[in-house]
Design an enzyme around this catalytic site. Sequence first.
Site, PDB file in Angstrom:
ATOM      1  N   ASP A 148      45.217  40.024  37.124  1.00  0.00           N
ATOM      2  CA  ASP A 148      44.048  40.886  37.175  1.00  0.00           C
ATOM      3  C   ASP A 148      42.829  40.020  36.796  1.00  0.00           C
ATOM      4  O   ASP A 148      42.991  38.933  36.218  1.00  0.00           O
ATOM      5  CB  ASP A 148      44.231  42.029  36.173  1.00  0.00           C
ATOM      6  CG  ASP A 148      42.968  42.838  35.977  1.00  0.00           C
ATOM      7  OD1 ASP A 148      42.376  43.260  36.992  1.00  0.00           O
ATOM      8  OD2 ASP A 148      42.562  43.038  34.810  1.00  0.00           O
ATOM      9  N   ASP A 206      39.118  41.515  35.835  1.00  0.00           N
ATOM     10  CA  ASP A 206      38.225  42.109  34.828  1.00  0.00           C
ATOM     11  C   ASP A 206      39.001  42.484  33.572  1.00  0.00           C
ATOM     12  O   ASP A 206      39.940  43.276  33.626  1.00  0.00           O
ATOM     13  CB  ASP A 206      37.520  43.340  35.400  1.00  0.00           C
ATOM     14  CG  ASP A 206      36.604  42.948  36.545  1.00  0.00           C
ATOM     15  OD1 ASP A 206      35.732  42.103  36.307  1.00  0.00           O
ATOM     16  OD2 ASP A 206      36.791  43.458  37.664  1.00  0.00           O
ATOM     17  N   GLU A 245      33.520  54.133  43.309  1.00  0.00           N
ATOM     18  CA  GLU A 245      34.278  55.304  42.851  1.00  0.00           C
ATOM     19  C   GLU A 245      33.781  55.751  41.477  1.00  0.00           C
ATOM     20  O   GLU A 245      33.689  56.945  41.189  1.00  0.00           O
ATOM     21  CB  GLU A 245      35.772  54.957  42.779  1.00  0.00           C
ATOM     22  CG  GLU A 245      36.433  54.679  44.119  1.00  0.00           C
ATOM     23  CD  GLU A 245      36.219  53.252  44.655  1.00  0.00           C
ATOM     24  OE1 GLU A 245      35.418  52.480  44.074  1.00  0.00           O
ATOM     25  OE2 GLU A 245      36.864  52.907  45.665  1.00  0.00           O
ATOM     26  N   ARG A 246      33.442  54.781  40.617  1.00  0.00           N
ATOM     27  CA  ARG A 246      32.958  55.086  39.264  1.00  0.00           C
ATOM     28  C   ARG A 246      31.613  55.800  39.323  1.00  0.00           C
ATOM     29  O   ARG A 246      31.368  56.760  38.597  1.00  0.00           O
ATOM     30  CB  ARG A 246      32.858  53.773  38.473  1.00  0.00           C
ATOM     31  CG  ARG A 246      32.588  53.935  36.998  1.00  0.00           C
ATOM     32  CD  ARG A 246      32.782  52.587  36.291  1.00  0.00           C
ATOM     33  NE  ARG A 246      34.143  52.132  36.425  1.00  0.00           N
ATOM     34  CZ  ARG A 246      34.497  50.840  36.553  1.00  0.00           C
ATOM     35  NH1 ARG A 246      33.575  49.886  36.527  1.00  0.00           N
ATOM     36  NH2 ARG A 246      35.752  50.512  36.684  1.00  0.00           N
ATOM     37  N   HIS A 286      25.684  49.900  44.933  1.00  0.00           N
ATOM     38  CA  HIS A 286      26.784  48.976  44.654  1.00  0.00           C
ATOM     39  C   HIS A 286      26.469  47.571  45.148  1.00  0.00           C
ATOM     40  O   HIS A 286      26.793  46.582  44.477  1.00  0.00           O
ATOM     41  CB  HIS A 286      28.101  49.504  45.247  1.00  0.00           C
ATOM     42  CG  HIS A 286      29.294  48.789  44.704  1.00  0.00           C
ATOM     43  ND1 HIS A 286      30.070  47.953  45.462  1.00  0.00           N
ATOM     44  CD2 HIS A 286      29.816  48.750  43.444  1.00  0.00           C
ATOM     45  CE1 HIS A 286      31.018  47.444  44.689  1.00  0.00           C
ATOM     46  NE2 HIS A 286      30.893  47.911  43.477  1.00  0.00           N
ATOM     47  N   LYS A 344      24.163  46.177  42.637  1.00  0.00           N
ATOM     48  CA  LYS A 344      24.936  45.863  41.416  1.00  0.00           C
ATOM     49  C   LYS A 344      25.701  44.555  41.582  1.00  0.00           C
ATOM     50  O   LYS A 344      25.729  43.718  40.662  1.00  0.00           O
ATOM     51  CB  LYS A 344      25.878  47.032  41.092  1.00  0.00           C
ATOM     52  CG  LYS A 344      26.757  46.809  39.893  1.00  0.00           C
ATOM     53  CD  LYS A 344      28.163  46.452  40.319  1.00  0.00           C
ATOM     54  CE  LYS A 344      28.974  45.870  39.202  1.00  0.00           C
ATOM     55  NZ  LYS A 344      30.363  45.604  39.599  1.00  0.00           N
ATOM     56  N   THR A 359      40.665  45.270  41.406  1.00  0.00           N
ATOM     57  CA  THR A 359      39.896  46.279  42.140  1.00  0.00           C
ATOM     58  C   THR A 359      38.457  45.836  42.385  1.00  0.00           C
ATOM     59  O   THR A 359      37.738  46.478  43.141  1.00  0.00           O
ATOM     60  CB  THR A 359      39.855  47.626  41.389  1.00  0.00           C
ATOM     61  OG1 THR A 359      39.175  47.428  40.171  1.00  0.00           O
ATOM     62  CG2 THR A 359      41.231  48.154  41.125  1.00  0.00           C
ATOM     63  N   ASP A 364      45.104  43.960  31.544  1.00  0.00           N
ATOM     64  CA  ASP A 364      44.443  44.277  30.277  1.00  0.00           C
ATOM     65  C   ASP A 364      44.281  45.770  30.036  1.00  0.00           C
ATOM     66  O   ASP A 364      43.781  46.155  28.987  1.00  0.00           O
ATOM     67  CB  ASP A 364      43.035  43.666  30.246  1.00  0.00           C
ATOM     68  CG  ASP A 364      42.101  44.420  31.180  1.00  0.00           C
ATOM     69  OD1 ASP A 364      42.408  44.494  32.389  1.00  0.00           O
ATOM     70  OD2 ASP A 364      41.110  44.986  30.703  1.00  0.00           O
TER      71      ASP A 364
END
Length: 260
Positions: A10, A12, A56-57, A87, A90, A128, A188
């Site tokens: 992963d 993040d 999605e967030r 996005h 961002k 993701t 994590d």
Amino acid sequence: MPELQALIFDVDGTLADTERDGHRVAFNQAFDEAGIGWHWDVATYGELLAVTGGKERMRHYYDNYPQAKAIAAEFSQHLDTLIPELHKSKTRHYTELLSTGAIPLRSGVERLLQEARARGLRLAIATTTTPENVTALLEHTLGRESIDWFEVIAAGDIVPAKKPAPDIYDYALEHMQLDADSCLAFEDSGNGILSSGAAGLATIVTVNGYTTEHDFSDAILVLDHMGDEDNSCSVLAGTLDKTLLDVDALFTLHGQGRDH
Ligand code: XBP
Ligand code: MG
């Protein structure tokens, strides 16, 4: 148990502590730039991390936080175009932030990657986050050539169902033509281990500030971090009879299997 052949990471929270001082900051910069009036403080962002994927967030925030709707009322007709635009902005802010070197790799990550390469283990990424965020992180921490250390960088919208669905890990395994039981995953978060576990992968967890209370009962080992020569790791669950996670320990843990 087949021989350990590959490690799937992963990004993040696992390779680097990117969420609080990276992604969160970049989301807020995008909100400010758009004049939308949203702001995600550290605690709110912690709640929002329950939803993986930046687009999605944001949608989840709009749908579930009354203040979000109230502030962004004038944008409500354009949400389907606004969210992808926010996005993009961002991602630009986030990759700019990474290019300043502001977000280092977590303790032990570079050491373990180098050792794994030297020992002939294959490497992959399953995340993701947006692909360009991964390559920017690698470039500005390990150097541009490190992107090629990973056989596959499975990331972002490459699969429609993000973590906790297993799809992104399934994609990485399929690409490498490997079965889950010849690999280890590194995660994590609760959503992360739900995803890797559902793909059949034994998983090692390194927790971070946002995830210490998550359910890691399915992990084969839980550490505070991977550890380095000058920075010992602490075992939170499972067994590691040394002060850092090295490749010999990975072979031992893998040999013990998922249900150990
Ligand atoms: C990471 C995420 C990502 C990042 C933001 O979860 O959920 O959405 O927070 O990245 P994991 P994007 O570590 O479980 O993969 O804005 O590019 O989606
Ligand atoms: Mg993570």
